[in-house]
Design a protein around this motif. Structure first.
Motif, short mmCIF file in Angstrom:
data_model
loop_
_atom_site.label_atom_id
_atom_site.label_comp_id
_atom_site.label_asym_id
_atom_site.label_seq_id
_atom_site.Cartn_x
_atom_site.Cartn_y
_atom_site.Cartn_z
N PRO A 184 1.12 -0.97 -0.42
CA PRO A 184 -0.27 0.03 -0.16
C PRO A 184 0.57 1.35 -0.31
CG PRO A 184 0.36 -1.57 2.19
CD PRO A 184 0.84 -1.98 1.17
N ARG A 185 2.61 0.53 0.26
CA ARG A 185 2.90 2.63 0.79
C ARG A 185 3.81 2.78 -0.64
NH1 ARG A 185 4.87 3.44 7.00
NH2 ARG A 185 2.94 2.35 8.04
N LEU A 186 4.24 1.35 -1.24
CA LEU A 186 4.80 1.42 -2.10
C LEU A 186 4.94 3.08 -3.57
CD1 LEU A 186 7.40 0.18 -3.05
CD2 LEU A 186 6.40 -1.16 -4.60
N TRP A 187 6.14 3.60 -3.49
CA TRP A 187 5.35 4.77 -4.52
C TRP A 187 6.69 4.56 -5.42
CZ3 TRP A 187 8.61 8.73 -5.49
CH2 TRP A 187 10.14 8.06 -5.14
N SER A 188 7.71 4.01 -5.28
CA SER A 188 8.83 3.12 -6.85
C SER A 188 9.16 2.45 -6.76
CB SER A 188 9.96 4.61 -5.93
OG SER A 188 11.25 4.11 -7.32
N LEU A 189 9.40 1.58 -8.09
CA LEU A 189 9.85 0.13 -8.56
C LEU A 189 10.56 0.58 -9.39
CD1 LEU A 189 9.12 -2.56 -8.13
CD2 LEU A 189 7.19 -2.12 -9.73
N GLY A 190 11.64 -0.17 -8.74
CA GLY A 190 13.43 -0.19 -10.21
C GLY A 190 12.88 -1.63 -10.48
N PHE A 242 6.79 -8.71 -10.31
CA PHE A 242 6.00 -6.87 -10.57
C PHE A 242 4.54 -7.13 -10.65
CE2 PHE A 242 10.56 -5.74 -10.67
CZ PHE A 242 11.21 -6.34 -9.03
N SER A 243 4.59 -7.69 -11.80
CA SER A 243 3.08 -7.64 -11.99
C SER A 243 1.73 -8.05 -11.34
CB SER A 243 2.77 -7.50 -13.83
OG SER A 243 2.99 -9.05 -13.93
N THR A 244 2.37 -8.70 -10.70
CA THR A 244 1.10 -9.50 -9.71
C THR A 244 0.97 -8.61 -8.82
OG1 THR A 244 2.56 -10.59 -8.25
CG2 THR A 244 1.37 -11.17 -10.87
N TRP A 245 1.88 -7.46 -8.03
CA TRP A 245 1.48 -6.63 -7.09
C TRP A 245 0.68 -6.44 -7.08
CZ3 TRP A 245 7.28 -5.13 -5.94
CH2 TRP A 245 8.40 -6.36 -5.59
N ASN A 246 0.13 -5.56 -6.18
CA ASN A 246 -1.05 -5.23 -5.69
C ASN A 246 -0.54 -3.69 -5.45
OD1 ASN A 246 -3.17 -3.33 -5.41
ND2 ASN A 246 -4.32 -3.79 -3.57
N VAL A 247 0.02 -2.48 -5.93
CA VAL A 247 0.46 -1.11 -5.79
C VAL A 247 -0.29 -0.21 -5.98
CG1 VAL A 247 2.89 -2.23 -6.03
CG2 VAL A 247 1.82 -1.58 -8.04
N PRO A 248 -1.61 0.53 -5.70
CA PRO A 248 -2.24 1.65 -5.73
C PRO A 248 -1.02 3.04 -4.98
CG PRO A 248 -2.48 0.41 -3.34
CD PRO A 248 -2.07 -0.51 -3.97
N ALA A 249 0.10 2.94 -4.66
CA ALA A 249 0.26 4.12 -4.59
C ALA A 249 1.33 4.72 -5.90
CB ALA A 249 0.81 4.30 -3.13
N LEU A 250 1.71 2.62 -6.80
CA LEU A 250 3.47 3.65 -7.01
C LEU A 250 3.16 4.36 -8.57
CD1 LEU A 250 5.88 1.49 -7.83
CD2 LEU A 250 4.24 0.74 -9.79
N VAL A 251 4.17 6.01 -8.43
CA VAL A 251 4.09 6.58 -9.08
C VAL A 251 5.71 7.07 -10.01
CG1 VAL A 251 1.95 7.95 -7.82
CG2 VAL A 251 3.87 8.86 -7.81
N HIS A 252 6.30 6.42 -9.14
CA HIS A 252 7.39 6.13 -10.37
C HIS A 252 8.35 4.91 -10.81
CE1 HIS A 252 11.72 6.59 -9.30
NE2 HIS A 252 11.67 7.72 -10.99
N PHE A 253 8.62 5.04 -11.67
CA PHE A 253 9.01 3.48 -12.21
C PHE A 253 10.89 3.47 -12.53
CE2 PHE A 253 10.43 -0.06 -15.30
CZ PHE A 253 10.41 -1.01 -14.72
N GLY A 281 1.54 0.52 -14.84
CA GLY A 281 1.54 1.08 -15.32
C GLY A 281 0.25 2.28 -14.94
N GLY A 282 -1.03 1.57 -14.48
CA GLY A 282 -2.42 2.38 -14.07
C GLY A 282 -1.97 4.11 -13.07
N ASN A 283 -0.87 4.00 -12.52
CA ASN A 283 -1.03 5.45 -12.13
C ASN A 283 0.50 5.80 -11.46
OD1 ASN A 283 -3.69 5.00 -10.78
ND2 ASN A 283 -3.23 3.76 -8.86
N ILE A 284 1.29 4.94 -12.47
CA ILE A 284 2.59 5.89 -12.87
C ILE A 284 2.55 7.57 -13.19
CG2 ILE A 284 4.35 5.56 -14.02
CD1 ILE A 284 4.73 2.47 -13.18
N GLN A 285 3.12 8.10 -12.68
CA GLN A 285 3.30 9.29 -13.35
C GLN A 285 4.84 10.05 -13.68
OE1 GLN A 285 2.22 12.16 -10.81
NE2 GLN A 285 0.47 10.39 -9.51
#
Length: 512
Positions: free
Chosen positions: A219-225, A245-256, A269-273
């Motif tokens: 729930p807190r993951l905002w950055s993934l590399g 990674f594609s199986t993870w539930n990452v609603p706060a992810l905005v950075h890759f 990539g649904g929420n990535i900015q």
């Protein structure tokens, strides 16, 4: 080395200081320091008196300098013995909450995880107060990686309390990924940043991410590399890390951020900015990657770096545009081994309808850099929302347009991108006009032109352009920043450029 002062000079200084004392410590006028040498005749002519007074003043000045030097030496010697006490006293006066914030700033300034780990441990060992404050500062215990021992991991996790955790896993480090995840996975709801870093050229089989990480919520993951030596590299169980990674539930992810990462059809990539991505020659299907990025509805900032990108064994890029429909900021970096002709064609196919800010950086050993610039200008010509374009060639030895010729980059910008507001050039050999005269070109509507790092051979072209551009009363010029302070071409040209633009010229000096 001992230095002596003449007794008569000392007598004059004592007399002068006594006069200041009588005057209440105030030097009302300099006459106290202009007394005549005892025994001098008042009948001497005026010129001789002036010379004598000048002599007295200079000897007094030299004597005072000797005394001042001795005082300064005494101050320095005593300061050294007082520094530790003064520092200790100063730190004692800092409230614990301020000291904790200082620890956090120091911890954040250590980019390397090893340095940050050493920082946390080091400050906790200074004294009892530092240790007490460090243990009450969860944010300086949040960086975890598999270079740490199991006991270090457990200690950091315990001391981090409920703070967000920053995790990095690398290959061939102290502990295995199985051991690392066994300790950190129970705290996955606190993960805020996670980086899988396996960028080692000689490695083909990548370390395995345990299967128990699948389908978890972060729930807190905002950055993934994800960094890999090539897209052909596989996890030891035959599964790419991106598939996990594609199986993870990452609603706060905005950075890759990734190197050779296979992001297409992964679904995260649904929420990535914000994205930083290195694409090299191992990344065969560049179109699939760019089309995937174009499908991310909230992507606003993209940093694409191309290395060893030469188009070998590929067919010509098709003429179908690749739309990055929500993108507002784009940075393109062309690095070593890039074939400009191929990359320029790829870039020319980008369709970015709402782009406002574009940066193109060209590094060394880019063959045909002019094609990269031309391709990016062609794409930018379709970006009607574009307001700022930066061209940076400071790390490139440009051989533009062939040996001995000069590629007319500035005139291309004027012709194709006259609608821009701000144009920034960094580097040399960017300002020629080719076969066209400036008077034959339409004056651009630019509001600001910024240049730095120009060579002496560029200045005639720059002056010619500014003469035309300055006809617009809203046009401004910015130069710099400059670290040479009056010794470079830019500094030496300031008077001539100011003559053209007057107060519409801004000059930056680099502060060191």
């Amino acid at each position: 080395m001992n230095q002596t002062i003449r007794p008569r000079t000392i007598d004059r200084l004592v007399s002068a200081l006594f006069s200041v004392k009588i005057n209440g410590g105030v030097i009302g006028d300099p006459t106290a320091f202009l007394q005549s040498e005892p025994g001098c005749s008042a009948s001497q002519d005026k010129e001789e008196n002036v010379l004598m007074s000048l002599y007295y003043l200079k000897t007094s000045r030299d004597a005072l300098r000797i005394m001042l030097g001795a005082v300064e030496a005494g101050i320095s010697a005593r300061q050294e013995s007082c520094v530790a006490a003064a520092l200790q006293q100063g730190i004692r006066s800092i409230p614990d909450e301020v000291l904790a914030r200082i620890f956090e700033v120091g911890y954040e300034s250590c980019d390397d995880h090893v340095e940050s780990d050493n920082f946390s441990v080091a400050v906790s060992r200074v004294n009892q107060r530092f240790r007490r404050t460090a243990l009450r500062s969860p944010r300086i215990w949040t960086r975890l990686d598999n270079r740490m021992t199991t006991s270090q991991l457990e200690t950091f996790i315990h001391r981090s309390k409920d703070a967000d955790l920053i995790l990095t896993v690398q290959i061939q480090k102290h502990i295995s990924l199985e051991a690392f995840f066994a300790i950190t996975l129970p705290h996955h709801t606190r993960w805020s940043e996670f980086t899988y870093d396996a960028v080692v050229d000689e490695v083909f089989l990548l370390p395995q991410i345990p299967s128990q990480t699948r389908h978890l919520a972060f729930p807190r993951l905002w950055s993934l590399g994800c960094g890999k030596p090539s897209v052909g590299s596989r996890d030891t169980d035959g599964i790419r890390p991106e598939e996990i990674f594609s199986t993870w539930n990452v609603p706060a992810l905005v950075h890759f951020h990734g190197t050779n990462a296979s992001i297409e059809r992964r679904g995260f990539g649904g929420n990535i900015q914000y994205v930083e991505l290195l694409m090299n020659d191992a990344l065969w299907d560049y179109r699939a990657v760019l089309d995937e990025l174009g499908s991310w509805p909230h992507l606003t900032s993209l940093n694409l770096e191309f290395g060893r990108f030469n188009g070998m064994f590929r067919s010509e890029p098709s003429a179908i545009l690749m739309s990055l429909r929500s993108l507002r900021t784009l940075v393109i970096k062309a690095r070593e081994g890039v074939k400009g002709l191929f990359l320029g064609k790829v870039l020319s196919l980008l369709d970015m309808p709402v782009l406002t800010n574009l940066t193109l950086e060209i590094g060394c050993l880019v063959e045909g850099a002019n094609y990269v610039i031309d391709g990016m200008c062609s794409a930018a010509n379709r970006c009607l929302s574009l307001r700022e374009y930066t061209l940076d060639t400071t790390h490139a030895d440009l051989q533009l347009g062939g040996i001995g010729s000069r590629y007319a980059i500035l005139s291309i910008f004027v012709r194709k991108l006259s609608f821009l507001e701000n144009v920034i050039f960094r580097g040399t050999r960017l300002y020629s006009i080719g076969g066209d005269g400036w008077m034959e070109l339409k004056r651009p509507s630019w509001q600001l032109f910024h240049f730095e790092g120009a060579a002496a051979s560029d200045m005639a072209d720059i002056r010619s352009f500014l003469t035309v551009a300055s006809e617009d009363p809203k046009f401004k010029l910015r130069i710099g920043p400059c670290s040479h302070c009056g010794q470079c071409v830019q500094c030496n040209e300031i008077p001539a450029l100011r003559q053209i633009l007057g107060d519409r010229m801004e000059y930056e000096v680099e502060v060191r």
